[in-house]
Design an enzyme around this catalytic site. Structure first.
Site, PDB file in Angstrom:
ATOM      1  N   LYS A   9       0.824  -1.204   0.000  1.00 19.03           N
ATOM      2  CA  LYS A   9       0.000   0.000   0.000  1.00 19.03           C
ATOM      3  C   LYS A   9       0.865   1.264   0.000  1.00 19.03           C
ATOM      4  CE  LYS A   9      -3.960  -2.096   2.380  1.00 19.03           C
ATOM      5  NZ  LYS A   9      -4.979  -1.899   3.449  1.00 19.03           N
ATOM      6  N   TYR A  49     -12.696  -2.683  -2.981  1.00 11.09           N
ATOM      7  CA  TYR A  49     -13.188  -2.562  -1.598  1.00 11.09           C
ATOM      8  C   TYR A  49     -14.715  -2.491  -1.562  1.00 11.09           C
ATOM      9  CZ  TYR A  49      -8.477  -1.946   0.383  1.00 11.09           C
ATOM     10  OH  TYR A  49      -7.176  -2.141   0.815  1.00 11.09           O
ATOM     11  N   ASN A 112      -2.090   0.095   6.807  1.00  9.16           N
ATOM     12  CA  ASN A 112      -1.607  -1.175   7.355  1.00  9.16           C
ATOM     13  C   ASN A 112      -0.747  -1.990   6.374  1.00  9.16           C
ATOM     14  OD1 ASN A 112      -3.681  -1.891   5.725  1.00  9.16           O
ATOM     15  ND2 ASN A 112      -4.912  -2.925   7.288  1.00  9.16           N
ATOM     16  N   HIS A 115      -2.206  -5.273   1.418  1.00  9.86           N
ATOM     17  CA  HIS A 115      -3.469  -5.977   1.176  1.00  9.86           C
ATOM     18  C   HIS A 115      -3.130  -7.407   0.782  1.00  9.86           C
ATOM     19  CE1 HIS A 115      -7.326  -7.200  -0.472  1.00  9.86           C
ATOM     20  NE2 HIS A 115      -6.632  -7.736  -1.459  1.00  9.86           N
ATOM     21  N   GLU A 126      -9.382 -10.976  -7.706  1.00  6.42           N
ATOM     22  CA  GLU A 126      -8.455  -9.854  -7.496  1.00  6.42           C
ATOM     23  C   GLU A 126      -7.246  -9.938  -8.438  1.00  6.42           C
ATOM     24  OE1 GLU A 126      -7.579  -9.684  -3.300  1.00  6.42           O
ATOM     25  OE2 GLU A 126      -9.608  -9.009  -2.818  1.00  6.42           O
TER      26      GLU A 126
HETATM   27  P1  IDP Z   1      -8.044  -6.769   5.481  1.00  5.11           P
HETATM   28  O1  IDP Z   1      -7.180  -5.798   4.702  1.00  5.11           O
HETATM   29  O2  IDP Z   1      -7.344  -7.255   6.730  1.00  5.11           O
HETATM   30  O3  IDP Z   1      -8.586  -7.899   4.649  1.00  5.11           O
HETATM   31  P2  IDP Z   1     -10.711  -5.552   5.356  1.00  5.11           P
HETATM   32  O4  IDP Z   1     -11.751  -5.675   6.424  1.00  5.11           O
HETATM   33  O5  IDP Z   1     -10.924  -6.274   4.066  1.00  5.11           O
HETATM   34  O6  IDP Z   1      -9.303  -5.942   6.031  1.00  5.11           O
HETATM   35  O7  IDP Z   1     -10.530  -4.001   5.072  1.00  5.11           O
HETATM   36  C1  IDP Z   1      -9.796  -3.571   3.971  1.00  5.11           C
HETATM   37  C2  IDP Z   1      -8.939  -2.384   4.381  1.00  5.11           C
HETATM   38  O8  IDP Z   1      -9.780  -1.324   4.822  1.00  5.11           O
HETATM   39  C3  IDP Z   1      -8.014  -2.648   5.571  1.00  5.11           C
HETATM   40  O9  IDP Z   1      -6.812  -3.290   5.218  1.00  5.11           O
HETATM   41  C4  IDP Z   1      -7.783  -1.246   6.093  1.00  5.11           C
HETATM   42  O10 IDP Z   1      -6.819  -0.560   5.310  1.00  5.11           O
HETATM   43  C5  IDP Z   1      -9.150  -0.620   5.865  1.00  5.11           C
HETATM   44  N1  IDP Z   1      -9.989  -0.703   7.067  1.00  5.11           N
HETATM   45  C6  IDP Z   1     -10.683  -1.780   7.509  1.00  5.11           C
HETATM   46  N2  IDP Z   1     -11.370  -1.492   8.635  1.00  5.11           N
HETATM   47  C7  IDP Z   1     -11.088  -0.193   8.901  1.00  5.11           C
HETATM   48  C8  IDP Z   1     -11.496   0.703   9.953  1.00  5.11           C
HETATM   49  O11 IDP Z   1     -12.266   0.362  10.864  1.00  5.11           O
HETATM   50  N3  IDP Z   1     -10.992   1.968   9.873  1.00  5.11           N
HETATM   51  C9  IDP Z   1     -10.160   2.401   8.900  1.00  5.11           C
HETATM   52  N4  IDP Z   1      -9.760   1.594   7.903  1.00  5.11           N
HETATM   53  C10 IDP Z   1     -10.211   0.317   7.899  1.00  5.11           C
HETATM   54 MG    MG Z   2      -9.921  -7.787   3.038  1.00  6.39          MG
END
Ligand code: IDP
Ligand code: MG
Length: 154
Positions: A9, A49, A112, A115, A126
């Site tokens: 990212k 997303y 974070n 992905h 994807e």
């Molecule tokens: P993942 O990346 O661990 O699969 P997902 O639930 O698919 O998590 O969410 C995709 C991305 O959305 C996350 O990696 C993060 O960058 C962002 N995200 C998820 N939940 C939150 C939140 O509560 N606040 C801000 N960003 C979030």
């Molecule tokens: Mg995810």
């Protein structure tokens, strides 16, 4: 063998951690079947997303994903989808286990680092979203006998 999508990212790109994160996956024994840098768009992120559409953080998430180009990778290995999720760690870097990529490299729920596809179905969709078939390479099965027992990959 499975293939999975990983995105490094913008937080990774901005913090000059590209090499370090790629190295974690490489050292684990995952093979890079495809890799490129690309600027994500609004439309692509709406698809990527779509499960988060309507969440309050969705616009900020999309903006953060467009801040710089990302590095898209196709990683390959036995059980690669689950293995990559496991070493990526829990979504929120503050709660991710030490030793996982998110646990070791970030403090954020949104910024974070990576992905990673979360299921075989998602990986297929994807990978097709980010790579054309000719951008994925069936090469170098040179080390398979050192990475796996024969009955693990044949
Ligand atoms: P993942 O990346 O661990 O699969 P997902 O639930 O698919 O998590 O969410 C995709 C991305 O959305 C996350 O990696 C993060 O960058 C962002 N995200 C998820 N939940 C939150 C939140 O509560 N606040 C801000 N960003 C979030
Ligand atoms: Mg995810």
């Amino acid at each position: 063998m499975e293939r999975t999508l990983v995105l490094l990212k913008p937080s990774t790109v901005q913090r000059a951690l590209i090499g370090e994160i790629i190295s974690r996956f490489e050292k684990k024994g995952l093979r890079i079947a495809g890799m490129k840098m690309m600027q994500l768009t609004d439309e692509l992120l709406d698809d990527h997303y779509s499960h988060l559409l309507g969440k309050p953080f969705f616009p900020a998430l999309k903006a953060s994903m467009m801040k710089t180009p990302v590095v898209a990778m196709c990683l390959e290995g036995v059980d690669a989808i689950a293995v990559v999720r496991y070493i990526t760690g829990y979504t929120n870097g503050r709660k991710a286990d030490p030793g996982t990529i998110r646990g070791d490299y970030c403090m954020s729920n949104q910024q974070n680092i990576v992905h990673a596809s979360d299921s075989p179905e998602a990986a297929v969709v994807e990978l097709a979203r980010f790579f054309r078939p000719e951008e994925l390479y069936d090469l170098y099965d040179l080390n398979l006998d050192r990475l796996y027992a024969i009955d693990e990959w044949q």
